[in-house]
Write a protein that holds these residues in place. Structure first.
Motif, short mmCIF file in Angstrom:
data_model
loop_
_atom_site.label_atom_id
_atom_site.label_comp_id
_atom_site.label_asym_id
_atom_site.label_seq_id
_atom_site.Cartn_x
_atom_site.Cartn_y
_atom_site.Cartn_z
N ALA A 1 4.90 -3.58 -3.73
CA ALA A 1 4.22 -1.99 -3.67
C ALA A 1 4.04 -1.41 -2.31
CB ALA A 1 3.37 -1.46 -4.79
N ALA B 1 16.58 10.68 2.49
CA ALA B 1 17.08 11.83 3.56
C ALA B 1 18.64 11.67 4.20
CB ALA B 1 16.18 11.24 4.39
N ASN C 1 1.13 4.19 1.92
CA ASN C 1 1.06 4.27 2.92
C ASN C 1 0.03 5.40 3.29
OD1 ASN C 1 0.79 2.83 5.43
ND2 ASN C 1 3.15 3.92 6.17
N ALA C 2 -0.50 5.96 2.03
CA ALA C 2 -0.92 7.73 3.31
C ALA C 2 0.15 9.08 3.73
CB ALA C 2 -1.71 7.39 3.17
N SER C 3 1.04 8.82 3.82
CA SER C 3 2.31 9.38 4.76
C SER C 3 2.66 10.37 3.97
CB SER C 3 3.69 8.54 5.03
OG SER C 3 4.50 8.27 3.75
N ASN C 4 2.08 11.38 3.24
CA ASN C 4 2.54 12.06 1.95
C ASN C 4 1.08 12.70 1.33
OD1 ASN C 4 4.51 13.98 1.91
ND2 ASN C 4 4.65 13.06 -0.55
N SER D 1 1.07 13.71 11.01
CA SER D 1 1.51 15.05 10.41
C SER D 1 2.17 13.66 8.65
CB SER D 1 2.68 15.60 10.24
OG SER D 1 3.88 14.36 9.74
N GLY E 1 5.04 14.68 7.21
CA GLY E 1 6.65 15.05 6.83
C GLY E 1 6.47 16.54 6.61
N ILE F 1 1.29 2.67 -12.32
CA ILE F 1 1.50 2.70 -10.70
C ILE F 1 2.53 1.19 -10.47
CG2 ILE F 1 -0.02 1.52 -9.30
CD1 ILE F 1 -2.17 2.41 -10.61
N PHE G 1 7.81 6.46 -5.88
CA PHE G 1 7.38 8.14 -6.60
C PHE G 1 7.64 9.23 -6.63
CE2 PHE G 1 3.68 11.02 -6.68
CZ PHE G 1 2.85 10.69 -7.93
N ASN H 1 -2.11 10.04 7.58
CA ASN H 1 -0.76 9.65 8.33
C ASN H 1 -1.39 11.49 9.31
OD1 ASN H 1 1.49 7.79 8.30
ND2 ASN H 1 2.56 9.36 9.87
N ILE I 1 11.88 6.77 7.30
CA ILE I 1 10.83 7.60 6.16
C ILE I 1 9.76 6.50 6.23
CG2 ILE I 1 10.47 7.68 3.88
CD1 ILE I 1 13.74 8.66 3.70
N PRO I 2 8.20 6.70 6.58
CA PRO I 2 7.01 5.96 7.12
C PRO I 2 6.30 5.40 5.86
CG PRO I 2 6.92 7.77 7.81
CD PRO I 2 8.13 7.94 7.15
C1 LIG Z 1 6.90 11.54 9.65
C2 LIG Z 1 7.71 11.53 8.89
C3 LIG Z 1 8.82 11.66 8.29
C4 LIG Z 1 8.95 12.10 7.12
N1 LIG Z 1 9.96 11.64 6.28
C5 LIG Z 1 10.75 11.67 5.14
C6 LIG Z 1 11.99 12.18 4.52
O1 LIG Z 1 12.48 11.82 5.55
N2 LIG Z 1 11.83 11.51 3.44
C7 LIG Z 1 10.94 11.36 2.53
O2 LIG Z 1 11.40 11.96 1.11
N3 LIG Z 1 9.84 11.41 2.28
C8 LIG Z 1 9.63 11.72 4.28
N4 LIG Z 1 7.30 11.77 3.87
C9 LIG Z 1 7.20 11.38 3.29
C10 LIG Z 1 6.77 10.48 2.67
O3 LIG Z 1 6.49 9.43 3.49
C11 LIG Z 1 7.34 9.55 1.81
O4 LIG Z 1 6.79 11.08 0.84
C12 LIG Z 1 6.95 8.40 1.19
O5 LIG Z 1 7.19 7.72 0.17
C13 LIG Z 1 4.99 8.15 0.45
O6 LIG Z 1 5.01 7.21 0.88
P1 LIG Z 1 3.20 6.67 0.70
O7 LIG Z 1 3.19 5.07 0.41
O8 LIG Z 1 3.32 7.16 2.11
O9 LIG Z 1 2.65 7.52 -0.26
P2 LIG Z 1 1.42 7.54 -0.45
O10 LIG Z 1 1.12 9.42 0.23
O11 LIG Z 1 0.49 6.94 0.16
O12 LIG Z 1 1.76 8.55 -1.84
C14 LIG Z 1 2.06 9.19 -2.41
C15 LIG Z 1 2.07 9.45 -3.64
O13 LIG Z 1 2.67 8.62 -4.11
C16 LIG Z 1 2.07 8.18 -5.71
N5 LIG Z 1 1.89 6.44 -4.54
C17 LIG Z 1 1.79 5.52 -4.08
N6 LIG Z 1 1.79 4.70 -3.52
C18 LIG Z 1 2.15 4.62 -5.92
C19 LIG Z 1 2.52 3.46 -6.56
N7 LIG Z 1 2.66 1.98 -6.28
N8 LIG Z 1 2.26 3.73 -7.57
C20 LIG Z 1 2.66 5.16 -8.52
N9 LIG Z 1 2.57 5.64 -7.46
C21 LIG Z 1 1.49 6.14 -5.92
C22 LIG Z 1 -0.14 8.44 -4.78
O14 LIG Z 1 -1.12 8.31 -5.91
C23 LIG Z 1 0.57 9.65 -4.42
O15 LIG Z 1 0.19 10.50 -5.81
C24 LIG Z 1 7.58 11.72 5.73
C25 LIG Z 1 6.66 11.64 6.58
C26 LIG Z 1 6.17 10.90 7.37
C27 LIG Z 1 4.22 11.47 7.95
#
Ligand SMILES: Cc1cc2nc3c(=O)[nH]c(=O)nc-3n(C[C@H](O)[C@H](O)[C@H](O)COP(=O)(O)OP(=O)(O)OC[C@H]3O[C@@H](n4cnc5c(N)ncnc54)[C@H](O)[C@@H]3O)c2cc1C
Length: 234
Positions: A100, A139, A65-68, A220, A222, A183, A134, A27, A125-126
């Motif tokens: 997942a 929110a 989704n690589a959003s964090n 970003s 988040g 995982i 994880f 992201n 939450i993206p």
């Molecule tokens: C614009 C924006 C707004 C956001 N708002 C919020 C919000 O309101 N609240 C909030 O909590 N977060 C928010 N976030 C952050 C993010 O979306 C969350 O933390 C989300 O849960 C991350 O999920 P992901 O799939 O993108 O994880 P990733 O970014 O892909 O990974 C994050 C971590 O999770 C681990 N992971 C991913 N998938 C798995 C799996 N299947 N098993 C074990 N570990 C795994 C990864 O190894 C890494 O360590 C926001 C992000 C953005 C960009």
């Protein structure tokens, strides 16, 4: 045979990319190349990749989704599994099941379509389901721990295990998965029957609030800072 040739030979059915820039997926639009990226579409494929990594001493990183995430310019060595193609959502009574890589936002839509309440807080939450569990994403007063019944995980040894909500030891943006390398493959949410119109209204309200405060059109990851008690530092 090189490890690249070996993984391609062993998993002809899985999409695999070599020296793939992770900036294509994050992201933040940043991040250098991963040696090998694999996109499993089933839990069995993900499990087989975990076993392959273990047997070949390949470091393994999982991405939803690589959003964090902020990935360094140097990229990631070894095998990166991106789970966004492991992506199914279905309902069974008041339970919503999601694999997942399913989008958390789409999961809230499916819950709404079935008149199930409890996931509205997550409407904007993206993340993927695995990333949300994880991180115990949350929110507007709700968090994953309020609605999660159980998850199925694959351990770094390639074994399947099920954890209940209590066993996941959730805290503020925390779960036991951050201390162990299990995982998530699938999650089950226990919701309640609600009024569809009210569910839609709450989701729209929260998305409007979010859009009014967050510049969602820019790259970003988040909020970055932890929220101290009684304050907001997003
Ligand atoms: C614009 C924006 C707004 C956001 N708002 C919020 C919000 O309101 N609240 C909030 O909590 N977060 C928010 N976030 C952050 C993010 O979306 C969350 O933390 C989300 O849960 C991350 O999920 P992901 O799939 O993108 O994880 P990733 O970014 O892909 O990974 C994050 C971590 O999770 C681990 N992971 C991913 N998938 C798995 C799996 N299947 N098993 C074990 N570990 C795994 C990864 O190894 C890494 O360590 C926001 C992000 C953005 C960009």
């Amino acid at each position: 045979m090189t490890i690249n040739e070996k993984i391609i030979n062993e998993f002809p059915e899985i999409k695999i990319r070599l020296a793939e820039p992770l900036s294509l997926y994050t992201n933040t639009k940043t991040g250098g190349p991963a040696d090998i990226v694999a996109f499993p579409t089933t839990g069995k494929q993900a499990q087989a990749l975990v076993v392959f990594a273990k047997e070949n001493d390949l470091p393994l990183t999982v991405i939803g989704n690589a959003s964090n995430l902020i990935v360094q310019d140097g990229g990631i060595r070894g095998l990166v599994m991106i789970l966004t193609e492991l992506n199914e959502i279905w309902c069974d009574g008041s339970k919503v099941h999601a694999t997942a890589g399913a989008s958390l936002i789409e999961t809230t839509e499916v819950a709404y379509q079935h008149g199930l309440t409890g996931l509205e807080f997550a409407a904007g939450i993206p993340g993927s389901i695995g990333g949300a569990v994880f991180m115990n994403a949350g929110a507007y007063g709700g968090e994953i721990k309020d609605v999660l019944a159980q998850v199925t995980v694959v351990t770094p040894q390639g074994e399947l295990k099920t954890y209940t909500n209590e066993e996941l030891r959730f805290g503020y943006r925390m779960s036991r998965l951050q201390a162990e390398d299990d995982i998530v493959l699938e999650a089950v949410f226990e919701l309640a029957t609600g009024d569809k119109q009210q569910i839609r209204q709450r989701m729209d309200e929260l998305n409007f609030l979010r859009a009014s405060k967050q510049p969602l059109e820019y790259p970003s990851c988040g909020s970055v800072f932890k929220r101290p008690v009684g304050h907001f530092t997003g």
